[in-house]
Scaffold this active site. Structure first.
Site, PDB file in Angstrom:
ATOM      1  N   TYR A  96       0.978  -1.237  -0.067  1.00 24.66           N
ATOM      2  CA  TYR A  96      -0.007   0.120  -0.212  1.00 24.66           C
ATOM      3  C   TYR A  96       0.933   1.180   0.041  1.00 24.66           C
ATOM      4  CZ  TYR A  96       0.832   0.951   5.051  1.00 24.66           C
ATOM      5  OH  TYR A  96       1.350   1.383   6.369  1.00 24.66           O
ATOM      6  N   ARG A 138       8.104   4.390  -4.554  1.00 22.53           N
ATOM      7  CA  ARG A 138       8.391   3.234  -3.456  1.00 22.53           C
ATOM      8  C   ARG A 138       7.255   2.039  -3.885  1.00 22.53           C
ATOM      9  NH1 ARG A 138       7.398   4.998   2.417  1.00 22.53           N
ATOM     10  NH2 ARG A 138       5.293   5.329   1.507  1.00 22.53           N
ATOM     11  N   ARG A 169      -6.319 -21.076  -2.902  1.00 20.13           N
ATOM     12  CA  ARG A 169      -5.375 -20.716  -1.745  1.00 20.13           C
ATOM     13  C   ARG A 169      -4.278 -21.686  -1.703  1.00 20.13           C
ATOM     14  NH1 ARG A 169      -3.895 -22.355   3.672  1.00 20.13           N
ATOM     15  NH2 ARG A 169      -3.115 -20.686   5.062  1.00 20.13           N
ATOM     16  N   GLU A 222      11.781   2.142  14.373  1.00 24.47           N
ATOM     17  CA  GLU A 222      11.002   3.280  14.032  1.00 24.47           C
ATOM     18  C   GLU A 222       9.579   3.246  14.705  1.00 24.47           C
ATOM     19  OE1 GLU A 222       9.684   2.462   9.752  1.00 24.47           O
ATOM     20  OE2 GLU A 222       9.692   0.411  10.182  1.00 24.47           O
TER      21      GLU A 222
HETATM   22  N1  PDD Z   1       2.705   4.890   7.380  1.00 24.24           N
HETATM   23  N2  PDD Z   1       7.402   3.563   8.897  1.00 24.24           N
HETATM   24  C1  PDD Z   1       6.213   2.959   8.999  1.00 24.24           C
HETATM   25  C2  PDD Z   1       6.012   1.736   9.580  1.00 24.24           C
HETATM   26  C3  PDD Z   1       4.994   3.657   8.270  1.00 24.24           C
HETATM   27  O1  PDD Z   1       3.894   2.935   8.345  1.00 24.24           O
HETATM   28  C4  PDD Z   1       5.093   4.899   7.855  1.00 24.24           C
HETATM   29  C5  PDD Z   1       3.998   5.472   7.025  1.00 24.24           C
HETATM   30  C6  PDD Z   1       6.289   5.565   7.656  1.00 24.24           C
HETATM   31  C7  PDD Z   1       6.720   7.040   7.053  1.00 24.24           C
HETATM   32  O2  PDD Z   1       6.518   6.921   5.720  1.00 24.24           O
HETATM   33  P1  PDD Z   1       6.040   8.214   4.783  1.00 24.24           P
HETATM   34  O3  PDD Z   1       6.936   9.380   5.203  1.00 24.24           O
HETATM   35  O4  PDD Z   1       6.442   7.510   3.350  1.00 24.24           O
HETATM   36  O5  PDD Z   1       4.434   8.054   5.197  1.00 24.24           O
HETATM   37  C8  PDD Z   1       7.295   4.798   8.388  1.00 24.24           C
HETATM   38  C9  PDD Z   1       1.633   5.590   6.687  1.00 24.24           C
HETATM   39  C10 PDD Z   1       1.321   6.725   6.760  1.00 24.24           C
HETATM   40  C11 PDD Z   1       0.431   4.635   7.116  1.00 24.24           C
HETATM   41  O6  PDD Z   1       0.378   3.407   7.367  1.00 24.24           O
HETATM   42  O7  PDD Z   1      -0.751   5.161   7.374  1.00 24.24           O
END
Ligand code: PDD
Length: 284
Positions: A33, A52, A100, A179
């Site tokens: 996604y 990405r 499946r 993170e």
């Molecule tokens: N999440 N790390 C993780 C695990 C994430 O799920 C996200 C983003 C980021 C930041 O990535 P970006 O700057 O490309 O949004 C880092 C999105 C916003 C979500 O799952 O809703």
């Protein structure tokens, strides 16, 4: 009022949107996604999110659902149909429906789903006040650089934060912060250096991260890409996180200890402003 969502070639009211029970996104989390933010009716960092998306698809040997021009047109059509000026557009590609089987099916046609979420991004009470986080062990898989929909570990960790009366969670592995539950983590050292973990399979390569680091370097701020511990974060001058849904979000408390002054710091506040202005200038 119900939203109009996009499912496999059609724009339909959300109640009418259907996906097969054999879809591999449902059975195997065999899906990826992207989340792109919309501000003032503009898509922010759209090319980065598309880059990405292709990388994630490639790593999983998943077919491209369509070309980028079509994906962009779908984003814009959803913005128009849902009168979205500020918020998020969620895009998901799955390997498609097939009987499946753990092996990737040769004949499956990818499923493509997009929907909008209206959200106040620029004026955020959380960004004004800062957020409180806890730390928790990172129990996710080893390819966090691929943006898959297997988000249960992150959801569990975020529920722990909520139960503790906090806002979010930073995950740790081998003693270092990986993170946040859905964001990239940063600290600002006492000498003003911005520190964030270097890119690897251990973290998602955030699109907002890339843009914010670019902004920081252009503003002559010192940046170091290296791992840091929760102890270092607790003793830092500032902490913050970035994502498409939060932009730059100040962190004011970690595991009950105030960070810095216990209020959003000047570096995070400045970077939030610079990022929003820069993203709007380059957005369309
Ligand atoms: N999440 N790390 C993780 C695990 C994430 O799920 C996200 C983003 C980021 C930041 O990535 P970006 O700057 O490309 O949004 C880092 C999105 C916003 C979500 O799952 O809703």
């Amino acid at each position: 009022m119900s939203r109009i969502v996009y499912v496999n070639g059609e724009y339909v009211p959300e109640e009418a949107a259907k996906i097969s029970v054999f879809d591999r996104g449902f059975l195997f989390a065999d899906a990826i996604y992207e989340v792109t933010s919309v501000l003032d009716g503009k898509l922010l960092d759209f090319e980065g999110h598309m880059r990405r998306l292709h990388r994630s698809l490639g790593e999983l040997e998943m077919a491209e659902p369509c070309d980028d021009a079509t994906l962009e047109a779908i984003h814009r059509e959803l913005m128009t149909r849902n009168a979205l000026r500020e918020g998020l557009i969620y895009l998901q590609v799955t390997r498609g429906a097939a009987d499946r089987d753990f092996l990737y099916p040769a004949e499956a046609v990818p499923s493509l789903v997009l929907f909008t979420q209206a959200k106040s991004l620029r004026t955020s009470p959380a960004a004004q006040a800062g957020v409180r986080i806890i730390s928790a062990p990172d129990i996710r898989w080893g390819r966090r650089d691929i943006k898959t929909v297997q988000l249960l570990a992150s959801a569990m960790a975020k529920m722990e934060a909520k139960k503790a009366g906090k806002d979010d969670v930073w995950m740790t592995e081998d003693g270092f912060v990986t993170e946040g539950s859905s964001n990239n983590a940063y600290i600002v050292t006492q000498d003003g250096t911005i520190v964030t973990r270097d890119l690897s399979n251990a973290i998602l390569h955030g699109i907002t991260r890339a843009a914010v680091l670019r902004c920081a370097r252009e503003a002559q701020m010192k940046v170091e890409e290296r791992p840091f511990t929760i102890e270092e974060a607790r003793g830092a001058a500032e902490a913050f996180f970035t994502s498409a849904s939060s932009f730059v979000m100040p962190v004011i408390e970690i595991d009950g200890t105030p960070v810095g002054s216990g209020a959003p710091g000047p570096v995070a506040r400045r970077l939030r402003e610079i990022y929003i202005n820069t993203a709007l200038e380059s957005g369309s």
